[in-house]
Design a protein around this motif. Sequence first.
Motif, short mmCIF file in Angstrom:
data_model
loop_
_atom_site.label_atom_id
_atom_site.label_comp_id
_atom_site.label_asym_id
_atom_site.label_seq_id
_atom_site.Cartn_x
_atom_site.Cartn_y
_atom_site.Cartn_z
N SER A 85 -10.64 1.06 16.55
CA SER A 85 -11.33 1.32 16.00
C SER A 85 -11.20 0.65 14.52
O SER A 85 -11.99 1.62 13.60
N LEU A 86 -10.48 0.41 14.63
CA LEU A 86 -10.53 -0.83 12.57
C LEU A 86 -11.42 -1.09 12.54
O LEU A 86 -12.13 -2.82 13.37
N ARG A 87 -11.76 -1.12 11.47
CA ARG A 87 -13.40 -2.12 10.65
C ARG A 87 -11.94 -3.85 10.67
O ARG A 87 -11.65 -3.26 9.62
N GLN A 88 -12.94 -4.34 10.44
CA GLN A 88 -13.03 -6.02 10.64
C GLN A 88 -14.41 -6.60 10.18
O GLN A 88 -15.38 -6.69 10.57
N LEU A 89 -14.40 -7.84 8.88
CA LEU A 89 -15.55 -8.39 8.03
C LEU A 89 -16.18 -9.29 9.68
O LEU A 89 -15.21 -10.26 9.90
N PRO A 90 -16.47 -9.85 10.73
CA PRO A 90 -17.37 -10.70 10.94
C PRO A 90 -17.60 -11.69 10.84
O PRO A 90 -17.69 -12.03 9.80
N SER A 91 -17.53 -13.16 11.55
CA SER A 91 -17.59 -14.16 10.80
C SER A 91 -19.19 -14.71 11.47
O SER A 91 -19.38 -13.84 12.55
N PHE A 92 -19.07 -15.13 11.04
CA PHE A 92 -21.33 -16.47 11.44
C PHE A 92 -21.16 -16.27 12.33
O PHE A 92 -19.88 -16.94 12.77
N ASN A 93 -22.08 -16.21 12.75
CA ASN A 93 -21.84 -17.08 14.05
C ASN A 93 -24.09 -17.26 14.36
O ASN A 93 -24.30 -16.89 13.92
N ASN A 94 -23.80 -18.10 15.56
CA ASN A 94 -24.73 -18.82 16.11
C ASN A 94 -25.83 -18.04 17.49
O ASN A 94 -26.39 -18.48 17.93
N LEU A 95 -25.30 -16.40 17.92
CA LEU A 95 -25.92 -15.91 19.24
C LEU A 95 -27.51 -15.45 18.98
O LEU A 95 -27.95 -15.91 17.52
N GLN A 136 -0.88 3.99 6.55
CA GLN A 136 -0.82 4.98 7.60
C GLN A 136 -2.09 5.22 8.74
O GLN A 136 -2.21 5.08 9.89
N LYS A 137 -2.57 5.15 7.77
CA LYS A 137 -4.61 5.70 7.92
C LYS A 137 -5.11 4.31 8.68
O LYS A 137 -6.00 4.31 9.84
N LEU A 138 -4.69 3.39 8.03
CA LEU A 138 -4.55 2.22 8.70
C LEU A 138 -4.39 1.96 10.02
O LEU A 138 -4.95 1.47 10.75
N GLU A 139 -3.34 2.60 9.97
CA GLU A 139 -2.53 1.87 11.74
C GLU A 139 -3.17 2.90 12.59
O GLU A 139 -2.86 2.74 13.79
N ASN A 140 -3.40 4.18 12.67
CA ASN A 140 -4.07 5.43 12.90
C ASN A 140 -5.55 4.71 13.35
O ASN A 140 -5.36 4.17 14.59
N LEU A 181 0.93 -1.42 -0.17
CA LEU A 181 -0.04 -0.35 0.01
C LEU A 181 0.31 1.29 -0.31
O LEU A 181 2.00 1.17 0.18
N PRO A 182 0.09 1.86 -0.87
CA PRO A 182 0.70 3.89 -0.30
C PRO A 182 1.49 4.25 0.92
O PRO A 182 0.34 3.76 1.32
N LYS A 183 2.68 4.66 1.49
CA LYS A 183 2.66 4.78 2.96
C LYS A 183 1.26 5.79 3.46
O LYS A 183 0.70 5.08 4.65
N ASN A 184 1.27 6.41 3.10
CA ASN A 184 -0.58 7.68 3.39
C ASN A 184 -1.34 6.35 3.77
O ASN A 184 -2.23 6.38 5.04
N LEU A 185 -2.21 5.89 2.81
CA LEU A 185 -2.88 4.36 3.34
C LEU A 185 -2.59 3.47 4.34
O LEU A 185 -3.30 3.32 5.74
#
Length: 378
Positions: free
Chosen positions: A19-29, A9-13, A3-7
């Motif tokens: 507050s990093l968004r991640q796709l959740p796994s399916f659950n049976n809750l 850095q945004k992920l690292e921030n 990735l370009p450094k500025n991108l």
Amino acid sequence: MKLPKNLAQKLENRRQNNSLRQLPSFNNLVDFSSNDYIGFSKSESIFKLAHHYLIENDIIQNGATGSRLISGNHSLYQITETFIAEFHEAESALIFNSGYDANVGFFSAVPQRNDVILCDELSHASIRDGILMSNAKSYKFNHNDFEDLERLILKFPDTNIYIVTETVFSMDGDSPNLEELIELSEKYNCYLVVDEAHTLGVFGDKGEGLTQYLQLHNRIFARIMTFGKGLGCHGAAVLGSVDLKDYLVNFARSFIYTTGLSPHSVSTVFTAYQQLNIEKDTIGKLRQNIIFFNQQKNLLGLKPMFVRSKSAIQSAIVPGNENVKKLAQQLQDKGFDVKPILSPTVPEGQERLRFCIHSYNSEEEINQVLQLLSGFIF
């Protein structure tokens, strides 16, 4: 390739801010997180009826084949749009591929240069993105504050003004005073646009939405109905005059420059709308569950932490990303799927647990999850 450094850095921030968004796994809750308010997304009867309709009408086609303006305007579109318009007591309905597409298409195309858009400060990202693409000037008014709105209106005499709000706000679950808002809009000859994403399938005897339930729908310039929540499928429709529909077909880029929905998707929308007419008990059960949830949170002393809401969205304010994520994980570990809403999705200090209530939640489940919340908080 890196990735370009500025991108990067945004992920690292985001990681540093928890507050990093991640796709959740399916659950049976136990589901207290989805927008499937009346269980239509899992309805076997809707699934079978939609498929049967296609077979019965010899529509054996996997895709739309192109834009609706070229080859993708299959016959089901006209049938479904006519049904939706009649269901919502509107002159016309125009189907878009998603609620996001509908809002971006509408707000980027309808307000013109020298027009003014006044939108609630908590309006959905899709509304804000559409406004950013518009040539009109835009200003935010304080959330559900019509004195602030009127102050802004008075700054722009002899101007086309579009007022934008939601009938239920997705993060707070609250609603504006629609009667008061409509009177203000009419007083100054403004064009009122409402996003009804979280009211379809929820408000009204047949889930027709809040403005129609209150019999205010004929005093609104445009209503945007989303199918991915209460209706349990995919797509959206803009309701308004025939002239508005013609305008959007000609100028809404998110409608023009995209492949249409497949016949199966439109058949599912058509079937789900028909099902609303016969699922009044299910809609009634959702309403009972919302009342029960509010009663229980009051009994347990939790009312002060919740945003006031009579909708299926109930939000408990838990300031701090780390705090709200920890609390959500505790509830998930006990078998309840309650999601944390983090900043920057909501303002810093307004992080929250968002409980989505459904017709299929039992009173026992509602009581249990609130008892757990009370135990973790106190």
